[in-house]
Each structure stands twice: as structure tokens, then as C-alpha cells.
Design a protein around this motif. Structure first.
Motif, mmCIF file in Angstrom:
data_model
loop_
_atom_site.group_PDB
_atom_site.id
_atom_site.type_symbol
_atom_site.label_atom_id
_atom_site.label_comp_id
_atom_site.label_asym_id
_atom_site.label_seq_id
_atom_site.Cartn_x
_atom_site.Cartn_y
_atom_site.Cartn_z
ATOM 1 N N GLU A 119 0.688 -1.372 -0.222
ATOM 2 C CA GLU A 119 -0.014 0.196 0.496
ATOM 3 C C GLU A 119 0.609 0.972 -0.302
ATOM 4 O O GLU A 119 0.018 2.198 -0.368
ATOM 5 C CB GLU A 119 -0.999 -0.289 1.531
ATOM 6 C CG GLU A 119 -2.276 -1.487 1.109
ATOM 7 C CD GLU A 119 -1.550 -2.597 1.396
ATOM 8 O OE1 GLU A 119 -2.082 -3.135 1.666
ATOM 9 O OE2 GLU A 119 -0.145 -2.080 2.015
ATOM 10 N N GLU A 133 2.732 1.334 -3.296
ATOM 11 C CA GLU A 133 2.026 2.286 -4.423
ATOM 12 C C GLU A 133 0.871 3.575 -4.314
ATOM 13 O O GLU A 133 0.527 4.049 -5.560
ATOM 14 C CB GLU A 133 0.354 1.228 -4.386
ATOM 15 C CG GLU A 133 0.826 -0.099 -5.170
ATOM 16 C CD GLU A 133 -0.522 -1.037 -5.495
ATOM 17 O OE1 GLU A 133 -0.252 -2.050 -6.417
ATOM 18 O OE2 GLU A 133 -1.339 -0.709 -5.034
ATOM 19 N N ILE A 169 3.346 3.479 -9.094
ATOM 20 C CA ILE A 169 3.690 1.321 -10.126
ATOM 21 C C ILE A 169 2.292 1.149 -9.757
ATOM 22 O O ILE A 169 1.312 1.374 -8.584
ATOM 23 C CB ILE A 169 4.379 1.311 -9.470
ATOM 24 C CG1 ILE A 169 4.683 1.253 -7.955
ATOM 25 C CG2 ILE A 169 5.643 1.679 -10.387
ATOM 26 C CD1 ILE A 169 5.906 -0.331 -7.687
ATOM 27 N N ARG A 170 1.726 -0.888 -10.218
ATOM 28 C CA ARG A 170 1.006 -1.502 -9.640
ATOM 29 C C ARG A 170 1.792 -2.822 -9.183
ATOM 30 O O ARG A 170 2.711 -3.100 -10.078
ATOM 31 C CB ARG A 170 -0.004 -1.378 -10.860
ATOM 32 C CG ARG A 170 -0.754 -2.891 -9.807
ATOM 33 C CD ARG A 170 -2.040 -2.908 -11.376
ATOM 34 N NE ARG A 170 -2.414 -1.030 -11.990
ATOM 35 C CZ ARG A 170 -3.220 -0.997 -13.217
ATOM 36 N NH1 ARG A 170 -3.362 -1.755 -14.270
ATOM 37 N NH2 ARG A 170 -4.071 -0.267 -13.091
ATOM 38 N N MET A 171 1.967 -3.033 -8.191
ATOM 39 C CA MET A 171 2.380 -4.661 -7.834
ATOM 40 C C MET A 171 1.345 -5.325 -7.898
ATOM 41 O O MET A 171 -0.031 -5.422 -7.987
ATOM 42 C CB MET A 171 2.644 -4.365 -6.073
ATOM 43 C CG MET A 171 3.106 -3.406 -5.723
ATOM 44 S SD MET A 171 5.174 -4.517 -5.498
ATOM 45 C CE MET A 171 5.909 -2.970 -4.614
ATOM 46 N N LEU A 172 1.632 -6.508 -8.928
ATOM 47 C CA LEU A 172 0.593 -7.437 -9.604
ATOM 48 C C LEU A 172 1.115 -8.461 -8.653
ATOM 49 O O LEU A 172 0.007 -9.507 -8.323
ATOM 50 C CB LEU A 172 1.285 -8.019 -10.969
ATOM 51 C CG LEU A 172 1.426 -6.137 -12.087
ATOM 52 C CD1 LEU A 172 2.237 -6.485 -13.416
ATOM 53 C CD2 LEU A 172 -0.475 -5.677 -12.018
ATOM 54 N N ILE A 216 6.278 -5.575 -10.513
ATOM 55 C CA ILE A 216 5.674 -4.473 -10.942
ATOM 56 C C ILE A 216 5.468 -4.283 -12.113
ATOM 57 O O ILE A 216 5.811 -4.791 -13.159
ATOM 58 C CB ILE A 216 6.828 -3.581 -10.027
ATOM 59 C CG1 ILE A 216 7.705 -3.253 -10.797
ATOM 60 C CG2 ILE A 216 6.823 -3.400 -8.928
ATOM 61 C CD1 ILE A 216 8.920 -2.257 -10.093
ATOM 62 N N GLN A 217 4.358 -2.953 -12.194
ATOM 63 C CA GLN A 217 4.428 -2.659 -13.870
ATOM 64 C C GLN A 217 4.540 -0.836 -13.186
ATOM 65 O O GLN A 217 3.694 -0.266 -12.099
ATOM 66 C CB GLN A 217 2.709 -2.855 -14.249
ATOM 67 C CG GLN A 217 2.283 -2.966 -15.514
ATOM 68 C CD GLN A 217 0.912 -2.949 -16.415
ATOM 69 O OE1 GLN A 217 0.300 -2.773 -14.850
ATOM 70 N NE2 GLN A 217 0.785 -3.192 -17.730
ATOM 71 N N PHE A 270 3.966 3.374 -15.432
ATOM 72 C CA PHE A 270 3.426 3.438 -16.242
ATOM 73 C C PHE A 270 3.988 5.060 -16.958
ATOM 74 O O PHE A 270 2.855 5.289 -17.625
ATOM 75 C CB PHE A 270 2.138 3.723 -15.342
ATOM 76 C CG PHE A 270 1.225 2.685 -14.854
ATOM 77 C CD1 PHE A 270 0.664 1.789 -15.635
ATOM 78 C CD2 PHE A 270 1.278 1.824 -13.761
ATOM 79 C CE1 PHE A 270 -0.329 0.639 -15.576
ATOM 80 C CE2 PHE A 270 0.650 0.946 -13.228
ATOM 81 C CZ PHE A 270 -0.031 0.322 -14.396
#
Length: 662
Positions: free
Chosen positions: A419, A422, A427-430, A454-455, A457
Motif C-alpha cells: 500500500e 503504490e 506503479i502497480r504491484m501485480l 511490478i508494472q 506507467f
């Protein structure tokens, strides 16, 4: 005037509590995630000579129990209220890479210098050639960011604004660095206040003598433990996957010599100083904290009641050959020294495992990647943040499985909650979790590895993954236990093309790219085919291993409903070879490598390199590896082919000395 044992223990508790208060202040006021969440910092109470008397036990980095500020303290002009700092690895070997800023404050009482309080933090970035400042690709320290020699930060309550301006001009996120510096100032001010309280409690005379008595007591405890160990010489080697970008393996070799109540660590036979940043700037100091911390871990394993301070190092000494990877000389890059330090520690653990294999665990996973992201917010503001460590579990021990996901020598690095990552970084934790089948098989199973996916952007995002390792040389098992699983690093583009990154530590990303790091697993302990069947089944139910691994690695057959097929299991286990088990269980990568580069051949290699000029050593090592790779030597040739290969090179470079086997 010596203290009685009761009051000495009370003083020890007061000092430890003071150090803990310093740590809490630092952690709660820091700006960067790497300090306030990952906890890469340390705090110390130091005697007047700069030797660590107390440090926090429940937070921060544990590598600095024996830290000695002495060389940087000497020759400076101190007044009450002064605060000094340094981040230069070649100024007294206190800071050991440029992101580590050490800060200290003298404590006066009635005009008399009583002690110092100190702390260090790892700054996320200090400028230099790459974001986060560190990469194995860097070849000289000038590329690794801002270097601050020992200098005054505060006098008479006034900050050195010239120094602050230098910091602002040379780092990527000055507000973050200066925020963390303010946290350090708050830390030492807390320390000063706590020291005054202790002096008022014990009196200045007893306080001064007590600091010495505490170190003498720790020394006494250390010597008592060492006397219980059998005298002898115990040698062990461990490796990193690469000594430079796409390079050859790097070896750390140590000989542990135990004599009565003393220990000597001889690193002769380790790799030469490298043209990369894996070098360790110990200055050749025989009691340098980074050379000895694994011994302190070992002593603590044997007696967790020992007093943790610099006194533990008095019965210890390290031999650190000049111009080797464990005693680099300027201008060698040193930013990735923590990767080498991890291997130093596992090499020492391997030596101690020969001393008392029924007391010590298998190798920890060790290859902890420290993930950092340089990107930007929706408004275009630069963001430079640490996402935390991605590693693996502890090695299994004689009485227990290895802890999952972290443990042993790197357990002080805490994970950062998803949390928070992000919320602070776009970023997004996949995925963030444990990896099945990654812990080494054994009667006690090695700790599982961590996976982070992670992704990103934003365009031109840069991800650095410091200390990438253990893709080839995995954590060793002990007493029949098997090696831990290997690490992996990959990138998947929006076109679904996968790129395996291996030990790459700087990755440029496009919007939508997905990066996945899988850490290495810890080594197993004991015969896996003797592990209780119900524990194997429980591991499957909990996701630590798969049904296939239960069969292949443990000989346990499970039905479709994951019940134990007792008859089939008995048959499979009976067919397995239960003969004498080897002391160490090495992975395939090391086994294949040492078929060519046997310990004897590598010993000759390091002897050759030690005789030539430091600036030539890594170059000649690479040339010899090139020759052997192109013209493999036979298993029967011993060391002669290595010597001949060098002497052939000498003909092309006549300024090199001729090597003859004596």
C-alpha cells in the motif's frame, strides 16, 4: 574504577535503551522509504576512542555491532555542540559506499569529553552516473555520487550552509536527502539527551569506566565461546555470479583459524580488486566490521546472551590482502560492496559449518535485490523511491526450517508494504509473495524465496535492482540438505515479449512494462528423504512446495486429493540412496564451474594475480578465463594449464612477471 556485575548490566541496559531511542527518532522522522520502512540505518553510542559500546537490537542494520569510528574522529577539533559527517569510503573506511552518510556528535559533561553518539543512513540517491547511484557497471568511485570527507556540519548551533548547498547541487532529490539528514540530527540530539540522563544516574567517573568495562565483558564472553571450539584451520569458498557486467564468477575464499581463545580470518585466495563496483573498502583493517560481522553472528548463534559491542572483536582479526576485492584501493568503485559482503558472510558461515555442523545452519539465500524506481508523477514531479528488498529465506538449521522470505544475515532489511509503495510511487504491484519449490530440500527445508512483479506507467522510467545475484551460484545445503533455488529477473513488454535480465541491475522501462524478480531460496539441512511425511504434505497444502517436488525431492507420493499414498511413498523412499550424506550440498552452477575451475586451479590463479600490479589484475583474470573458456583444460592437468596460459599471456605483455610454480 570498575563496576560490579549488577551495575554493569544496568548500564548496558541503559545504553541499549538510549541507542533504541535514537533509532526510533531516526526512523520516525526520516523522509525516504528505505530508512523509515526498510530500516537501512544504524545508531551507536561510542566511547571516546570511537568504538561502539551499544546499538539498537530491534531495528536497523545489524552489520555495525563492532563499528569503529576511531580513524575519522582523530585529528578533528571538537567543541560542545559540534556535529560532523562523512560519506567518503576512502576517508578512514567508516562509510563503505557513498550513499552511507555517517554523522557523529561529541558529548561533553562539565567540559570533559565523555563519549560520542553516531548514526548512519543509506540515502536512496547521492547523484552519480545512475539513479540510486549504485551499479556493478561503474568502474571508479567518482561515478558513484557525492563523496563527503570528514567535515563539520554544525558549530555553535549553526548549520554549515556551504555544505548543504553542495548536497543540494549534487543529488537527484535534495529535499529527500536533506530531510533524512535532519532525521540524523534529531537522532544524535536524542542520543545526547539520553547520555546526560545516564551520566546523572551513574556519575561521570563510573560512566567512563563502565564503557570500557562493557567492552571488556564482551571480550571475555567471546573468548569463552571460542575456547569451546576445536582448534584448527577451516577453509571455504563462495562465489558471486559475475565480477562485472556479463563477467566471470568472483570468488571469496576464507581460512578460519581457531587457536585457543582467538580467531583469525585469512582472505588470501579471494579475487583481486575488480574493475566494477563489487570491491569492499576495508582499508585492510584487521577488525573492520564488514570483515568480522559474520563471526559475531556465529558467536551470537552459540550464545545469544553475549553483549553486543566492539569488545567482541578483540579476540578476532582479519587478513585482508591489499589490492584484493576485500581491500580495495582508491579509485576503485565500491558501491556494490554489500553484494560482496553477503558472500563474505556465507563463506565464513561455511567455515563455521565445518567446525560445528550440528550447531550451524545451511546457507541463507543471500541474493537480496534492492529495488529502486526513478519515475515521475502525473504532474511531472520526479520520484525516486525504494520499493524494498526482494530476496529469500534463511538456511534451514539443525532444529528448524528456514524462515520464509527473509532471514539470517539480511533479515534486518524490512519489506515495504504494498500500500505504501503504490501510494508513494506511480506503479502497480501485480504480485508479491512466496515462490513454491524455492527452498532447498532437506530434513529441515530452506526458507522460500520472494517474488515481486511490478508494472510501470511512465516513459523513461528506470528501475535499479542493486545486488542482483544467485542466478547461478545458489545457497548451499548442509549435511545432506540440497541447494536453494536460483534467482530470476525478467521484463515483459506490452507486446508480450519477455527479456531475461539475469544479473542486470539498471533497466530502462517503457509505459506498461512488467518487471518480475524472483529471489533465491535458502539451503536445506539434513536428508530430505527422512523428512516426516506429514510435514511434506503440510508444505504442499501451504504452498511451500508442489506435489511434484514432494515426490522428486522428498519421495512422498500424494493422491489427487493430496493424501499420502503410504505404500507408494514407502517404495519410493526405499529406492533412494540413503548412504553417507555429504557435508555441503552445492547447486548445479557451482558443481559445473568447479569441474574446470577446481579449488586448486583457482588458488593458483589468485597467487598469480597477487604478484602483478593491482591495475592489471582484473584484466589478466579475464584474459585467463577467456583462454580456459576457449581451450578447456583437462581434469587431469592439475594447475599446469593455468600457469602455462598465464606465461603465454606474459609474452604478449612483457612488463608482467613470469610465474613459476615453487
Amino acid at each position: 574504577m570498575s563496576m560490579d556485575q549488577t551495575n554493569l548490566q544496568i548500564l548496558a541496559n541503559y545504553c541499549a535503551a538510549a541507542a533504541e531511542s535514537m533509532g526510533w527518532t531516526l526512523m520516525r522522522t526520516a523522509h525516504s522509504t528505505f530508512i523509515k520502512e526498510t530500516e537501512d540505518f544504524s545508531c551507536q553510542i561510542l566511547d571516546v576512542e570511537g568504538r561502539t559500546v551499544a546499538s539498537p537490537k530491534t531495528m536497523g542494520a545489524t552489520w555495525y555491532t563492532g563499528l569503529d569510528y576511531g580513524e575519522v574522529l582523530r585529528g578533528l577539533d571538537y567543541e560542545d555542540g559540534d556535529i560532523y559527517l562523512t560519506s567518503d569510503p576512502y576517508s578512514g573506511s567508516l562509510a563503505t559506499h557513498t550513499p552511507d552518510v555517517h554523522l557523529w556528535k561529541p558529548i561533553f559533561y562539565d567540559g570533559q569529553l565523555m563519549c560520542f553518539v553516531g548514526c548512519h543512513v543509506h540515502n536512496t540517491d547521492v547523484g552519480g552516473a545512475v539513479p540510486a547511484s549504485l551499479s556493478r557497471s561503474l568502474t571508479e568511485i567518482q561515478q558513484e555520487g557525492l563523496r563527503l570527507p570528514p567535515m563539520r556540519l554544525v558549530r555553535n548551533g549553526q548549520m554549515n550552509e556551504d555544505l548543504l548547498n553542495i548536497i543540494r547541487r549534487n543529488v537527484r532529490l535534495p529535499e529527500q536527502n536533506l530531510g533524512d539528514l535532519n532525521a540524523q540530527l534529531a537522532c544524535v540530539m536524542t542520543g545526547e539527551r539520553k547520555i546526560y540522563e545516564i551520566i546523572e544516574r551513574f556519575g561521570p567517573t563510573h560512566f567512563l569506566s563502565g564503557l570500557e568495562d562493557l567492552q571488556s565483558y564482551a571480550e571475555k564472553q567471546a573468548r569463552a565461546i571460542i575456547r569451546t571450539l576445536p582448534d584448527g584451520d577451516y577453509s571455504f569458498s563462495d562465489y558471486t555470479d559475475e565480477d562485472s557486467v556479463n563477467g566471470y564468477p568472483m570468488r571469496i575464499h576464507v581460512t578460519l583459524r581457531i587457536r585457543d581463545d582467538q580467531i583469525e580470518l585469512d582472505f588470501t585466495g579471494s579475487d583481486p580488486q575488480l574493475s566494477s563496483s563489487l570491491n569492499v573498502p576495508t582499508g585492510g583493517k584487521e577488525k573492520h566490521s564488514l570483515a568480522l560481522i559474520a563471526v559475531i553472528y556465529a558467536l551470537y548463534t552459540l550464545d545469544p546472551s553475549i553483549t553486543l559491542n566492539h569488545g567482541l572483536t578483540r579476540p578476532l582479526r582479519a587478513i585482508l590482502p591489499r589490492g584484493s576485492v576485500v581491500h580495495a584501493v582508491e579509485p576503485a568503485a565500491v558501491g556494490m560492496r554489500s553484494l560482496t559482503c553477503n558472500v563474505i558472510q556465507t563463506a565464513i558461515f561455511g567455515a563455521f559449518a565445518q567446525v560445528l555442523p550440528d550447531k550451524f545452519p545451511a546457507s541463507p539465500s543471500n541474493g537480496v535485490s534492492l529495488l529502486n524506481v526513478k519515475t515521475q508523477s502525473a504532474s511531472g514531479r520526479m520520484i525516486m523511491a525504494s520499493l524494498g528488498p526482494v530476496g529469500g529465506g534463511a538456511g534451514a538449521g539443525p532444529n528448524n526450517d528456514g524462515s520464509e522470505g527473509c532471514g539470517a544475515n539480511m533479515s534486518f532489511l524490512k519489506n515495504t508494504p504494498v500500500e505504501i509503495n503504490e501510494a508513494e510511487v506511480p506503479i502497480r504491484m501485480l504480485r508479491y509473495g512466496l515462490v513454491p519449490d524455492s527452498g532447498g530440500a532437506g530434513f529441515y527445508r530452506g526458507g522460500s524465496a520472494v517474488e515481486m512483479s511490478i508494472q510501470v506507467f511512465t516513459p523513461e522510467a528506470i528501475v535499479t535492482a542493486r545486488n542482483r545475484d544467485r542466478c547461478v551460484f545458489t545457497a548451499w545445503g548442509l549435511l545432506g540438505g540440497r541447494a536453494g533455488g536460483a534467482s530470476r529477473f525478467s521484463k515483459v513488454s506490452t507486446a508480450h515479449q519477455t527479456q531475461e535480465l539475469g544479473s542486470t541491475d539498471v533497466v530502462k522501462c517503457d509505459p506498461g512494462d512488467i518487471l518480475t524478480i524472483i529471489g533465491p531460496g535458502g539451503g536445506g539441512y539434513g536428508n530430505p528423504f527422512a523428512r516426516p511425511e506429514d510435514k511434506v504434505r503440510t508444505d504442499v497444502l501451504r504452498g511451500f512446495i508442489t506435489p511434484k517436488a514432494a515426490l522428486d525431492d522428498y519421495g512422498v507420493v500424494l493422491t489427487d486429493k493430496l493424501d499420502i499414498d503410504q505404500a507408494a511413498t514407502t517404495q519410493v523412499r526405499a529406492s533412494k540412496n540413503q548412504s553417507e550424506l555429504s557435508l555441503f550440498g552445492h547447486g548445479e552452477g557451482r558443481t559445473v564451474f568447479e569441474q574446470i575451475w577446481t579449488p586448486e586451479r583457482y588458488n593458483i590463479l589468485t597467487q598469480i594475480l597477487a604478484r602483478i600490479d593491482i591495475s592489471w589484475r582484473h584484466f589478466i583474470k579475464n584474459k585467463l578465463f577467456d583462454v580456459i573458456k576457449t581451450h578447456p583444460i583437462s581434469a587431469e592437468s592439475g594447475v599446469v594449464d593455468v600457469i602455462n596460459a598465464y606465461n603465454d599471456l606474459q609474452k604478449s605483455f612483457p612488463n608482467l612477471p613470469v610465474f613459476a610454480l615453487i
